[in-house]
Scaffold this motif. Sequence first.
Motif: not given
Lengths: 276, 259
Positions: B6-12, B46-51, B54-56
């Motif tokens: 999994x690669x996440x780059x500069x996600x906003x 803190x946005x951890x669920x949102x993160x 998004x991965x899902x």
Amino acid sequence: MTQQAEPLRSGWRPPLARRTWNSGVWAHFAWAALLPGLILLGWQLYTAYGEVNPILLPSPAAIAEALGTLTASGELAVQLGVSLGRAALGTLYGCAAALALGTLVGLSRLAAKLLDPSMQLLRLTPSLAIAPLIILWFGFGETSKIVIIATGAFFPLYLATIQSLRGVDGRLTEVARVLQFGRAQQLSRLLLPGAMPGLLSGLRLAMAYGWLSLVVAELLGAQAGIGYLMSHAQTNGHPAIIFVGVLVFAVMGKLIDLLVATVEKRVLRWRDSYAG
Amino acid sequence: MSAALLEIENLNKSFRTDSKSVQALRGIELDVREGEFVTVIGPSGCGKSTLLRIIAGLERGETGTVKLSGEPIRGPGIDKGFIFQEPRLFPWLTVEKNIAADLSLRKPEVRSKVDELIRLVKLEGFAKAYPRELSGGMAQRVAIARALLRKPKILLLDEPFGALDAFTRAHMQEVLLDIWKHNGTTMILVTHDIDEAVFLGSRIMILKPRPGEIRGQIAVELSYPRKKASTAFQEYRYRVLREFERIDELAWGESGAGI
């Protein structure tokens, strides 16, 4: 009690205990029959010793006698068969249409915008007001009766179908997305069972309304059926037979409701909160 | 070292509520290798669920890239198993049918895999039970089995044991570690429980709130199974706590108001 010590089962609850049936049902029946029984007794005494015109109020004994005669001659069975057939056919058509249109409106926003306002307008028109129109269009024959019954059964199930499809838990819909359910599975594993409680109570109402509409249809003019038996008795001065008709309508209505309620209980066994 | 799964780059990501716009995630960078167990810890909001969503593929980021096996994520799917905080079982299906879900148990390969998973999540004897007959922990194990049946490349767990009592939670953490050791499934687990993050993670990501940003990561070099009462475990706990205290001091310094 070694199972209790097992860590895996520590949180396990046993299935809900089954109700003790027999004694409960009979007690329920006895309580429910008490008041009608007393009224019947008073009625019989009043008609036997009071001064009352038997044309206006026949005694329970006379009604029982009429019931006996009609049953013995087979007349009641024949007329009841005609009525039941009509009610079944009309309710079937009404429910089929309600399921089809309700599913369409419940699942498609376009269909909802296009169809639902008109449906709601029609729903609020009293069926007794439309009945003469239906007779005008379909004549006095069997068709108009089926149509009247179908319209009566249609709306409760139509509304229930829309509401229960829209009420399917959005969190489960999300699960279906994650698991990549196909169209068919979405319908069979998510929407249909999710909507089932609402659909069944809609069906229960639809059958009740179908049965009520049968009375309207048959009293507006019929050549056979329980309603015909009643209006025929009215013109020929047999009040006891009218009472028999009322009794048959009431008892059959209750039996039909009981049937659907039983099916409901069976199908919704998975539900925690279901208590009849 | 193998390439990142999994690669996440500069996600906003930001949410619009009425007229306000709230930034939920800012400049998230995260690589997860195959077979890793990453825990993401942070306070609520803190946005951890949102993160995780998004991965899902259940939500979309605004800018930045999220790739699984080199492919951008386009939507939810069975390659990204998701465990919600609530088990979300279908109440009208039995345990085994819930695990099979859209697959037919009449297919022998599905049947045997479902049976195997029921053993793996220790639910033998409950295959024909309905969800209402299960405890919270058992129901969550069914949800895990349901995700595993699809052989996901990655299993995403969104505070999966948050609603359980402390004893059941500890037991569930052990079950999850067993599964991880047995299947080698890559896992990302989001939590606000420091013990849980240290107990499970081979790497802990620390998320600070408003906007959600990664403020550090700790590689946990303790062998499994870990002992929560051990000194080494407690030292990792302190390190996580110290990170949060540092974040709090920064927040006080920046805005003059804590949380």
